[in-house]
Design an enzyme around this catalytic site. Structure first.
Site, PDB file in Angstrom:
ATOM      1  N   ASP A  11      -2.000  13.077   5.556  1.00 19.75           N
ATOM      2  CA  ASP A  11      -0.936  12.734   4.613  1.00 19.75           C
ATOM      3  C   ASP A  11      -1.240  11.349   4.045  1.00 19.75           C
ATOM      4  O   ASP A  11      -1.281  10.362   4.786  1.00 19.75           O
ATOM      5  CB  ASP A  11       0.407  12.733   5.340  1.00 19.75           C
ATOM      6  N   ASP A 105      -1.070  15.150  -2.112  1.00 22.17           N
ATOM      7  CA  ASP A 105      -1.290  14.072  -1.141  1.00 22.17           C
ATOM      8  C   ASP A 105      -1.275  14.504   0.312  1.00 22.17           C
ATOM      9  O   ASP A 105      -1.314  13.648   1.204  1.00 22.17           O
ATOM     10  CB  ASP A 105      -0.264  12.954  -1.352  1.00 22.17           C
ATOM     11  N   GLU A 106      -1.246  15.792   0.601  1.00 21.66           N
ATOM     12  CA  GLU A 106      -1.283  16.207   2.004  1.00 21.66           C
ATOM     13  C   GLU A 106      -1.884  17.598   2.141  1.00 21.66           C
ATOM     14  O   GLU A 106      -1.822  18.419   1.232  1.00 21.66           O
ATOM     15  CB  GLU A 106       0.098  16.145   2.654  1.00 21.66           C
TER      16      GLU A 106
END
Length: 357
Positions: A11, A105-106
């Site tokens: 993350d 983003d993860e």
């Protein structure tokens, strides 16, 4: 167990805001919000300096400014975020083909069998974090465990720029100690319902028998029964295709006037469109969800001839569904907006890619 999975959840730390601080030295160390400061604007992302004042993503901009008068707003640059995300995923694929992105983003990675032949998932996570820092000048946090649920929880433990490992021996005890509101996949409304049933922690959840959980939570009861014991059999799915993207909010007090509902709808629309824009997808069908104070739930849906092309179009469609429902004799406790009939932005409406919101 003989064939324990090795799962990593990576993350990025305050991704959009961190990219802006990286690219503009004048923003470093300052509270930054990606979004618009306009009256009906919404925070898309907040730096850790801003989070210290209680500023959060999806928060109305006026609320964010009230909490942090020194807050600096910058407009989002999704082309830049997408390019950075592409570079980060290229790093992931150096280690495993089993990468399940959740957003820009993860992502989950299954490194049980990996391209480097490394026996330690923790070592792989450390390498990935170091490469992300070196190649993008950004930091990432990672969680390592034997299933997706625990890896996701672990990645939150030492944020920002941290690593946390939950071993099979730790799993059940780790879950037992956590407040139920910290569980990924248990939202505010479910948390409130669980609290009313005497379930405050993972240990409380584990104490409830399976029939009890199924009675109160339907199909999700079996899932809650498993995760309370540190059990989650979901595989990492690199080809995951979702059919919709949505967001919803349960309000601290019931909304009574149409003007209140219209204002509350704006940040929900922004959350949905921000994720769609970041993932370069759109959709033709807009669904409005309303739950009233008496827990009656209704949905209204409209489908356009072409995919939604802007935030304004999405908001207009949602408002068109909302307006006929007022005036109402009942207060509104929850509003939600979902976009479906998904397609790549600028393409035809066949589901290709989606994103968990």
């Amino acid at each position: 167990m003989t064939s324990q999975r090795k799962i990593i959840h990576v993350d990025m730390d305050a991704f959009y805001a961190s990219v802006e601080q990286r690219d503009n030295p004048q923003l470093r160390g300052r509270p930054v919000a990606v979004g618009s400061p306009r009256e009906r604007g919404v925070v898309a992302a907040a730096s850790y300096e801003a989070r210290a004042f209680g500023v959060r993503s999806a928060m109305p901009s006026v609320t964010a400014i009230r909490r942090c008068p020194e807050l600096v707003f910058v407009p989002p640059r999704f082309d830049v975020y997408r390019e950075v995300s592409r570079r980060i995923r290229a790093i992931f694929f150096d280690y495993t083909p089993l990468v399940e992105p959740l957003s820009l983003d993860e992502a989950y990675l299954d490194v049980t069998e990996n391209r480097r032949g490394l026996p330690s998932a923790t070592h792989i996570a450390e390498e990935i974090r170091a490469r992300i820092r070196e190649e993008t000048r950004l930091t990432a946090s990672a969680g390592v465990s034997y299933n997706k649920f625990l890896a996701k929880l672990a990645s939150d433990q030492n944020k920002p720029d941290g690593l946390f490992v939950v071993t099979p021996q730790m799993g059940a005890a780790f879950v037992a100690s956590l407040p139920i509101g910290k569980f990924h996949g248990v939202g505010p409304a479910t948390t409130k319902k669980m609290n009313a049933l005497g379930i405050e922690t993972g240990l409380d959840l584990r104490a409830k028998p399976l029939p009890f959980l199924q009675m109160h939570f339907g199909k999700s009861g079996s899932y809650y029964y498993g995760i309370a014991r540190g059990v989650d059999d979901r595989p990492v799915r690199p080809d995951r295709i979702r059919k919709s993207i949505g967001a919803e909010v349960t309000f601290a007090r019931d909304l009574l006037a149409r003007e209140e509902a219209v204002a509350a709808l704006a940040p929900i629309v922004t959350r949905v469109f921000t994720h769609c824009e970041g993932a370069r997808i759109s959709g033709r069908t807009v669904t409005l969800k309303i739950k009233y104070a008496d827990f009656q739930q209704i949905t209204r849906r409209s489908t356009g001839a072409a995919p939604i092309a802007s935030r304004g179009e999405l908001e207009a469609a949602a408002l068109a569904l909302l307006r006929p429902l007022f005036p109402s004799e009942k207060g509104v406790r929850l509003l939600g907006v979902t976009l479906s009939s998904l397609c790549p932005a600028g393409g035809s409406a066949d589901p290709q890619l989606s994103l968990a919101v």
